[in-house]
Design a protein around this motif. Structure first.
Motif, PDB file in Angstrom:
ATOM      1  N   VAL A   5      -1.190 -13.191   8.346  1.00 22.69           N
ATOM      2  CA  VAL A   5      -2.343 -12.703   7.598  1.00 22.69           C
ATOM      3  C   VAL A   5      -2.090 -11.264   7.192  1.00 22.69           C
ATOM      4  O   VAL A   5      -1.886 -10.394   8.046  1.00 22.69           O
ATOM      5  CB  VAL A   5      -3.628 -12.810   8.426  1.00 22.69           C
ATOM      6  N   GLU A   6      -2.121 -11.028   5.885  1.00 23.39           N
ATOM      7  CA  GLU A   6      -1.848  -9.699   5.338  1.00 23.39           C
ATOM      8  C   GLU A   6      -3.147  -8.986   4.999  1.00 23.39           C
ATOM      9  O   GLU A   6      -4.173  -9.613   4.727  1.00 23.39           O
ATOM     10  CB  GLU A   6      -1.003  -9.823   4.075  1.00 23.39           C
ATOM     11  N   SER A   7      -3.054  -7.676   4.970  1.00 13.38           N
ATOM     12  CA  SER A   7      -4.183  -6.851   4.521  1.00 13.38           C
ATOM     13  C   SER A   7      -3.654  -5.515   4.035  1.00 13.38           C
ATOM     14  O   SER A   7      -2.502  -5.157   4.319  1.00 13.38           O
ATOM     15  CB  SER A   7      -5.192  -6.638   5.652  1.00 13.38           C
ATOM     16  N   GLY A   8      -4.480  -4.805   3.274  1.00 15.68           N
ATOM     17  CA  GLY A   8      -4.138  -3.452   2.896  1.00 15.68           C
ATOM     18  C   GLY A   8      -3.779  -3.234   1.452  1.00 15.68           C
ATOM     19  O   GLY A   8      -3.537  -2.106   1.035  1.00 15.68           O
ATOM     20  N   ALA A  91       2.812  -5.363  -7.856  1.00 13.78           N
ATOM     21  CA  ALA A  91       3.282  -6.721  -7.560  1.00 13.78           C
ATOM     22  C   ALA A  91       2.371  -7.341  -6.513  1.00 13.78           C
ATOM     23  O   ALA A  91       1.529  -6.645  -5.913  1.00 13.78           O
ATOM     24  CB  ALA A  91       4.714  -6.696  -7.047  1.00 13.78           C
ATOM     25  N   VAL A  92       2.579  -8.623  -6.292  1.00 21.62           N
ATOM     26  CA  VAL A  92       1.993  -9.264  -5.119  1.00 21.62           C
ATOM     27  C   VAL A  92       3.005  -9.123  -3.981  1.00 21.62           C
ATOM     28  O   VAL A  92       4.169  -9.482  -4.143  1.00 21.62           O
ATOM     29  CB  VAL A  92       1.678 -10.750  -5.366  1.00 21.62           C
ATOM     30  N   TYR A  93       2.545  -8.586  -2.884  1.00 25.94           N
ATOM     31  CA  TYR A  93       3.416  -8.347  -1.736  1.00 25.94           C
ATOM     32  C   TYR A  93       3.181  -9.453  -0.706  1.00 25.94           C
ATOM     33  O   TYR A  93       2.039  -9.731  -0.316  1.00 25.94           O
ATOM     34  CB  TYR A  93       3.127  -6.974  -1.134  1.00 25.94           C
ATOM     35  N   TYR A  94       4.292 -10.044  -0.263  1.00 27.12           N
ATOM     36  CA  TYR A  94       4.239 -11.146   0.685  1.00 27.12           C
ATOM     37  C   TYR A  94       4.898 -10.745   2.000  1.00 27.12           C
ATOM     38  O   TYR A  94       6.003 -10.202   2.016  1.00 27.12           O
ATOM     39  CB  TYR A  94       4.962 -12.374   0.131  1.00 27.12           C
ATOM     40  N   CYS A  95       4.235 -11.064   3.070  1.00 21.85           N
ATOM     41  CA  CYS A  95       4.811 -10.886   4.389  1.00 21.85           C
ATOM     42  C   CYS A  95       5.676 -12.097   4.717  1.00 21.85           C
ATOM     43  O   CYS A  95       5.313 -13.239   4.389  1.00 21.85           O
ATOM     44  CB  CYS A  95       3.689 -10.743   5.419  1.00 21.85           C
ATOM     45  N   ASN A  96       6.793 -11.845   5.361  1.00 25.01           N
ATOM     46  CA  ASN A  96       7.700 -12.907   5.775  1.00 25.01           C
ATOM     47  C   ASN A  96       8.086 -12.691   7.230  1.00 25.01           C
ATOM     48  O   ASN A  96       8.300 -11.549   7.661  1.00 25.01           O
ATOM     49  CB  ASN A  96       8.946 -12.900   4.896  1.00 25.01           C
ATOM     50  N   ALA A  97       8.177 -13.778   7.954  1.00 22.42           N
ATOM     51  CA  ALA A  97       8.638 -13.687   9.342  1.00 22.42           C
ATOM     52  C   ALA A  97       9.513 -14.883   9.656  1.00 22.42           C
ATOM     53  O   ALA A  97       9.179 -16.017   9.293  1.00 22.42           O
ATOM     54  CB  ALA A  97       7.462 -13.623  10.300  1.00 22.42           C
ATOM     55  N   THR A 115      -0.697 -10.200  -0.970  1.00 25.53           N
ATOM     56  CA  THR A 115      -1.737  -9.204  -1.232  1.00 25.53           C
ATOM     57  C   THR A 115      -1.331  -8.391  -2.459  1.00 25.53           C
ATOM     58  O   THR A 115      -0.182  -7.988  -2.598  1.00 25.53           O
ATOM     59  CB  THR A 115      -1.970  -8.291  -0.007  1.00 25.53           C
ATOM     60  N   GLN A 116      -2.281  -8.196  -3.348  1.00 22.29           N
ATOM     61  CA  GLN A 116      -1.994  -7.517  -4.619  1.00 22.29           C
ATOM     62  C   GLN A 116      -1.952  -6.008  -4.426  1.00 22.29           C
ATOM     63  O   GLN A 116      -2.867  -5.413  -3.843  1.00 22.29           O
ATOM     64  CB  GLN A 116      -3.058  -7.874  -5.653  1.00 22.29           C
ATOM     65  N   VAL A 117      -0.904  -5.408  -4.959  1.00 27.30           N
ATOM     66  CA  VAL A 117      -0.792  -3.949  -5.027  1.00 27.30           C
ATOM     67  C   VAL A 117      -0.674  -3.572  -6.499  1.00 27.30           C
ATOM     68  O   VAL A 117       0.222  -4.057  -7.193  1.00 27.30           O
ATOM     69  CB  VAL A 117       0.423  -3.432  -4.247  1.00 27.30           C
ATOM     70  N   THR A 118      -1.588  -2.746  -6.960  1.00 23.28           N
ATOM     71  CA  THR A 118      -1.585  -2.305  -8.350  1.00 23.28           C
ATOM     72  C   THR A 118      -1.540  -0.790  -8.388  1.00 23.28           C
ATOM     73  O   THR A 118      -2.384  -0.124  -7.780  1.00 23.28           O
ATOM     74  CB  THR A 118      -2.829  -2.806  -9.098  1.00 23.28           C
ATOM     75  N   VAL A 119      -0.548  -0.258  -9.095  1.00 21.12           N
ATOM     76  CA  VAL A 119      -0.379   1.188  -9.211  1.00 21.12           C
ATOM     77  C   VAL A 119      -0.612   1.569 -10.665  1.00 21.12           C
ATOM     78  O   VAL A 119       0.112   1.128 -11.556  1.00 21.12           O
ATOM     79  CB  VAL A 119       1.012   1.633  -8.759  1.00 21.12           C
ATOM     80  N   SER A 120      -1.631   2.377 -10.895  1.00 19.51           N
ATOM     81  CA  SER A 120      -1.954   2.786 -12.256  1.00 19.51           C
ATOM     82  C   SER A 120      -1.241   4.083 -12.600  1.00 19.51           C
ATOM     83  O   SER A 120      -1.025   4.941 -11.748  1.00 19.51           O
ATOM     84  CB  SER A 120      -3.459   2.959 -12.410  1.00 19.51           C
TER      85      SER A 120
END
Length: 121
Positions: A5-8, A91-97, A115-120
């Motif tokens: 489960v990702e967050s942030g 980008a959409v950031y994905y956690c992998n394990a 989880t979406q990260v958007t940098v303006s």
């Protein structure tokens, strides 16, 4: 079952910072490596950073010096501190394990939901 489960994620201006978290839960036997990948629109998913069980780290050249991966072993959680963010980090950031569970003892990769990260600019 094992899940990540990702967050942030969120929206931030260029030059800003974000911290992503990813918690692994479920019937975990061992974790061999945890890391982050990202996928921008129209592009393939790419490695951002990975941290192995031996505490070795590997970063994409594009994020070296700006991103830091860390892990709280007791919490089965991996973090990605992202500083000096650029629009191209969007980008959409994905956690992998790579983990072994009590149900599936052969190591395999698990993925978070992203989880979406958007940098303006």
């Amino acid at each position: 079952q094992v899940q990540l489960v990702e967050s942030g994620g969120g929206l931030v201006q260029a030059g800003g910072s974000l911290r992503l978290s990813c918690a692994a839960s479920g019937s975990i036997f061992s974790i061999n490596a945890m890391g982050w990948y990202r996928q921008a629109p129209g592009k393939q998913r790419e490695l951002v950073a990975v941290l192995t069980g031996g505490a070795n780290t590997n970063y994409a050249d594009s994020v070296k010096g700006r991103f830091t991966i860390s892990r709280d072993i007791a919490k089965n959680t991996v973090y990605l501190q992202m500083n000096s963010l650029k629009p191209e980090d969007t980008a959409v950031y994905y956690c992998n394990a790579n983990m072994q569970s009590h149900i599936a003892p052969v190591p395999r990769d698990y993925w978070g939901q992203g989880t979406q990260v958007t940098v303006s600019s």
